[in-house]
Design an enzyme around this catalytic site. Structure first.
Site, PDB file in Angstrom:
ATOM      1  CG  ASP A 119      75.440  11.724   0.131  1.00 16.69           C
ATOM      2  OD1 ASP A 119      75.161  12.828  -0.389  1.00 16.69           O
ATOM      3  OD2 ASP A 119      76.501  11.098  -0.102  1.00 16.69           O
ATOM      4  CB  CYS A 161     109.271 -16.169 -18.257  1.00 10.93           C
ATOM      5  SG  CYS A 161     109.982 -14.522 -18.149  1.00 10.93           S
ATOM      6  CE1 TYR A 184      68.206  12.931  -4.387  1.00 11.49           C
ATOM      7  CE2 TYR A 184      68.721  10.604  -4.080  1.00 11.49           C
ATOM      8  CZ  TYR A 184      68.277  11.650  -4.883  1.00 11.49           C
ATOM      9  OH  TYR A 184      67.890  11.391  -6.165  1.00 11.49           O
ATOM     10  CE  LYS A 231      83.972  15.785 -33.899  1.00  8.49           C
ATOM     11  NZ  LYS A 231      83.956  14.428 -33.387  1.00  8.49           N
ATOM     12  NE  ARG A 255      76.606   9.294 -35.512  1.00 12.48           N
ATOM     13  CZ  ARG A 255      77.153  10.360 -36.063  1.00 12.48           C
ATOM     14  NH1 ARG A 255      76.438  11.198 -36.760  1.00 12.48           N
ATOM     15  NH2 ARG A 255      78.417  10.559 -35.875  1.00 12.48           N
ATOM     16  CB  CYS A 271     114.065 -13.998 -21.309  1.00 13.29           C
ATOM     17  SG  CYS A 271     112.933 -13.129 -20.215  1.00 13.29           S
ATOM     18  CE  LYS A 326      88.205  14.827 -35.090  1.00 10.35           C
ATOM     19  NZ  LYS A 326      88.403  13.660 -35.746  1.00 10.35           N
ATOM     20  CE  LYS A 344      77.822  22.589 -32.998  1.00  4.97           C
ATOM     21  NZ  LYS A 344      77.013  22.249 -31.833  1.00  4.97           N
TER      22      LYS A 344
HETATM   23  S1  IVH Z   1      77.266  19.327 -33.537  1.00  2.19           S
HETATM   24  C1  IVH Z   1      75.080  18.091 -37.643  1.00  2.19           C
HETATM   25  N1  IVH Z   1      78.875  19.705 -31.509  1.00  2.19           N
HETATM   26  O1  IVH Z   1      80.723  14.567 -33.162  1.00  2.19           O
HETATM   27  C2  IVH Z   1      76.174  18.342 -36.667  1.00  2.19           C
HETATM   28  N2  IVH Z   1      78.751  17.531 -32.436  1.00  2.19           N
HETATM   29  O2  IVH Z   1      81.837  13.804 -35.710  1.00  2.19           O
HETATM   30  C3  IVH Z   1      75.700  18.138 -35.286  1.00  2.19           C
HETATM   31  N3  IVH Z   1      80.137  15.880 -31.276  1.00  2.19           N
HETATM   32  O3  IVH Z   1      77.675  13.576 -34.629  1.00  2.19           O
HETATM   33  C4  IVH Z   1      76.772  17.887 -34.357  1.00  2.19           C
HETATM   34  N4  IVH Z   1      80.927  17.232 -29.752  1.00  2.19           N
HETATM   35  O4  IVH Z   1      77.993  13.273 -32.046  1.00  2.19           O
HETATM   36  C5  IVH Z   1      78.407  18.820 -32.394  1.00  2.19           C
HETATM   37  N5  IVH Z   1      80.197  20.174 -29.673  1.00  2.19           N
HETATM   38  C6  IVH Z   1      79.727  19.292 -30.565  1.00  2.19           C
HETATM   39  C7  IVH Z   1      80.128  17.943 -30.553  1.00  2.19           C
HETATM   40  C8  IVH Z   1      79.620  17.100 -31.514  1.00  2.19           C
HETATM   41  C9  IVH Z   1      80.923  15.993 -30.218  1.00  2.19           C
HETATM   42  C10 IVH Z   1      79.916  14.628 -32.030  1.00  2.19           C
HETATM   43  C11 IVH Z   1      78.493  14.489 -32.543  1.00  2.19           C
HETATM   44  C12 IVH Z   1      78.623  14.402 -34.026  1.00  2.19           C
HETATM   45  C13 IVH Z   1      80.009  13.916 -34.184  1.00  2.19           C
HETATM   46  C14 IVH Z   1      80.548  14.240 -35.572  1.00  2.19           C
END
Ligand code: IVH
Length: 705
Positions: free
Chosen positions: A34, A434, A37, A116, A137, A411, A313, A289
């Site tokens: 560190d 209290c 650096y 996710k 976003r 209480c 989910k 995807k």
């Molecule tokens: S792909 C058009 N991959 O979740 C789809 N999104 O609920 C592009 N997110 O807008 C998103 N992890 O901000 C993708 N592995 C992941 C993700 C992810 C979290 C978020 C992302 C998205 C939102 C949708």
């Protein structure tokens, strides 16, 4: 050193620092210490200061943040940032896969399955390999430009090494790792700062800060999962995209599974469900995807989401267990909460043996009885809750639970009567003093807007009370550094001492608080209804606690009936009392000072030599009127911009003491714009509206007139 040499040296040092930055934050394989650096960093800083023209906006020195800004600009996304359709069951996921099969006319479809991430979405735009700007976003069409804040995130490369495309927009999530979040919250709490509810809120909060130097102190990280605009490079699949990320050392989402049948997808989804609990960040789903971009194009989009992706989910994990007893806890607000005592079970990675039952209504609605087998889940994956009773498993003679009866109407902490507020379902302890409420009161007492005593967060406040060091806020003034040093904030098995350094800070700042102005002291007491502005108004009308206790105004005001106006009362009209102080506040203040606790407080303050004075005493007011000697800014509206010599809160306070009011944006009703260094857009607006712009020195001059 000539110019050319300086430029070359700046470039060399920048590249060197970025390399070590990456080795440390991305590869977790540091090569230098560190200290080494820091030395390179200092060399670069010095050179950049001497040759500012050669300093790049993406210099590693920018990672510590820069001057605060007034607000975020907005910018449109070149490619809209869409959301993903959620699916909540295996059936819905299978429907999604069948739509892919039908849409593409193939029985197997290559897809990826990835976590996710529960973060804040951001788009990073690299132009010719340089991080040019970053946008949130927003509403999907346009977002806030947060480039300065993003530059402070250590695992985001500022410059892409090698053959970068002309334009590369990488999309992903910014998040705060769970462990770092917990440590930050503990530290904030101990410093008396508000804590965040979860890592996502902490991340969103950090990114909204206008001072990037503050953002640099928050442990944020970035992970990429997609892209927007790309110029000068043709990609054919997600695999190629992730390989590209790797060459540029942009951290990509990981782990990723490949599958091409529904069974394979489900296997991956189930594996991820196990693995996700050991990932350093929060996840609540699996994103599926389509891999090939030609396939993606063939499937297209709906108005809000692509047809080629779905987010599965995960349901919160639920477990059955037996409820052995119900106990009652008195919360820091005095609320009585029934708690289920359970046979321990493992839920989402931790052992649960207690769960909140919220209140009596909830118990009645779910018909929870002692001995019942109940279903437990972690709400929001954090706090365990009882979902429902399994009626078939109820033992004969299982008894109902009645909270009021259980505590015999008093209480459990102090034995005072309990009450249900009009319109509320929870029972509350009515005793202002209290002990269960003491930690909360202590926190208000030390808060910034009150006496501003350092080092007392929730945990410290609770431990001070628990270990018997504090049973009234005034005890803070008699604490000794030696006692505080030994205060154990941890458990007996894992002790964690408060320490002499923190102890000294607390004692010194408490010393300073002795002479804090009256309005801060009044607010500090945490008397119900007596908020910050009310306290200030009370201090305008009274010089000190003696005057408050013997006030002529408070009794008259507290007796006022609804519909009566202060202006119509002979005594009150003279004082032009602000709306913040009405019959309720006056009554609360008067009753408190007359109560045993109030009398005791005042005599103890006298014994301690504490006698706060009003700093804004002006009984016959000019409220709203023109300036007078001691309220030169009365009736004036002031907007603040730019960097000033003290935190905004302090400046606001100074203005309030001079009778002025601070608002957020410049309009034709603004009297002054107080402008420090910088202060772009507000300054422009003030100039265009002819609003007078004053400096901090000019503001100070007001207080001397
Ligand atoms: S792909 C058009 N991959 O979740 C789809 N999104 O609920 C592009 N997110 O807008 C998103 N992890 O901000 C993708 N592995 C992941 C993700 C992810 C979290 C978020 C992302 C998205 C939102 C949708």
């Amino acid at each position: 050193m000539n110019d050319a040499e300086a430029r070359a040296e700046i470039e060399r040092l920048s590249a060197e620092l970025e390399k070590h930055n990456r080795l440390y934050y991305v590869d977790a394989e540091p090569l230098i210490t560190d200290r080494e650096y820091d030395e390179l960093f200092r060399d670069l800083e010095l050179l950049e200061a001497r040759y500012p023209d050669f300093a790049s906006t993406n210099s590693p020195t920018r990672r510590v943040g820069g001057e605060p800004i007034d607000g975020f600009e907005q910018r449109a996304h070149d490619v809209p940032m869409l959301s993903i359709d959620d699916v909540f069951s295996e059936g819905e996921l299978s429907d999604f896969f069948n739509r892919l099969v039908k849409g593409l006319g193939n029985s197997t479809i290559p897809v990826t399955i990835e976590p996710k991430i529960d973060g804040v979405a951001v788009a990073l735009h690299y132009i010719k390999g340089q991080l040019d700007f970053a946008i949130t976003r927003g509403d999907g069409a346009r977002g806030d430009v947060i480039t300065e804040n993003v530059r402070t995130i250590r695992n985001v490369p500022l410059v892409l090494e090698g053959d970068a495309p002309d334009w590369l927009e990488v999309r992903g999530e910014i998040f705060m790792p769970n462990e770092k979040f917990a440590a930050m919250n503990t530290a904030r709490d101990e410093a008396g700062l508000p804590v965040f509810k979860n890592p996502r809120n902490a991340t969103a909060g950090a990114l909204k800060l206008l001072d990037s130097r503050e953002v640099a102190k928050r442990p944020l990280e970035f992970i990429a999962h997609g892209f927007g605009r790309i110029d000068g490079l043709a990609l054919e699949s997600a695999d190629e995209f992730f390989a590209l990320l790797e060459t540029f050392k942009i951290p990509g989402n990981n782990p990723i599974w490949h599958a091409s049948t529904f069974e394979e997808i489900m296997d991956a989804v189930n594996e991820l469900d196990v693995k996700r609990h050991s990932l350093p960040y929060g996840t609540d789903g699996a994103v599926v995807k389509v891999v090939n971009f030609a396939d993606r194009d063939g499937l297209g989009f709906t108005s809000r989401a692509p047809r080629w992706a779905a987010a599965f989910k995960y349901p919160p994990e639920q477990k059955e267990t037996v409820l052995r007893a119900v106990t009652v806890q008195v919360g820091r607000t005095g609320k009585l909460t029934p708690v289920a005592e359970l046979d321990p079970v493992l839920v989402s990675g931790t052992t649960v043996s207690r769960a909140t039952l919220h209140n009596q209504d909830e118990i009645d609605r779910k018909d929870v009885r002692i001995g019942d087998t109940v279903l437990i889940e972690k709400a929001g994956e954090i706090i365990p809750a009882v979902v429902k009773v399994i009626p078939e498993k109820r033992p004969a003679g299982a008894e109902k639970f009645d909270l009021f009866q259980f505590v015999s109407g008093v209480c459990p902490s102090c034995g005072s009567p309990i009450e249900k507020e009009e319109g509320f379902v929870a029972w509350k302890c009515v005793n202002f003093s209290c002990p269960a409420k003491m930690a909360n009161r202590l926190k208000q007492f030390v808060s910034r807007k009150a006496l501003d005593i350092d080092g007392v967060g929730t945990i410290v406040a609770e431990k001070l009370v628990e270990r018997g060091l504090v049973s009234s806020p005034l005890d803070l003034f008699e604490l000794k550094v030696e006692d505080l040093a030994e205060l154990n904030l941890g458990t007996d098995e894992a002790p964690r001492m408060y320490g002499a350094k923190n102890g000294t800070k607390l004692v010194t700042t408490a010393e300073r608080a002795r002479t804090a102005p009256l309005h801060r002291w009044v607010y500090a007491l945490g008397i119900p209804q007596v908020g910050e502005s009310a306290a200030r108004e009370l201090a305008r009308l009274h010089r000190n606690f003696d005057e408050l206790a013997e006030s002529e105004i408070l009794p008259v005001l507290s007796e006022m009936k609804t519909g009566q106006r202060k202006e119509d009362n002979e005594l009150l009209s003279e004082f032009q009392i602000a709306g913040e102080v009405g019959p309720t506040v006056a009554g609360a203040m008067k009753d408190y000072l007359a109560s045993d606790e109030g009398v005791e407080l005042r005599s103890r303050m006298k014994a301690l030599g504490i006698d706060p004075e009003s700093a804004n005493y002006l009984p016959v007011a000019t409220a709203g009127g023109e300036g007078s000697d001691s309220n030169p800014l009365a009736g004036k509206t002031i907007v603040i911009t730019g960097t000033l010599s003290a935190p905004r809160n302090e400046i606001k306070e100074r203005i309030a003491m001079l009778g002025g009011k601070v608002t957020g944006s410049v309009s034709k009703n603004t009297d002054f714009l107080l402008s420090g260094e910088g202060g772009g857009s507000k300054r422009d607006k003030a100039e265009s509206l002819g609003v007078r712009i004053i400096s901090e020195e000019e503001l100070m001059a007001f207080s001397e007139t």
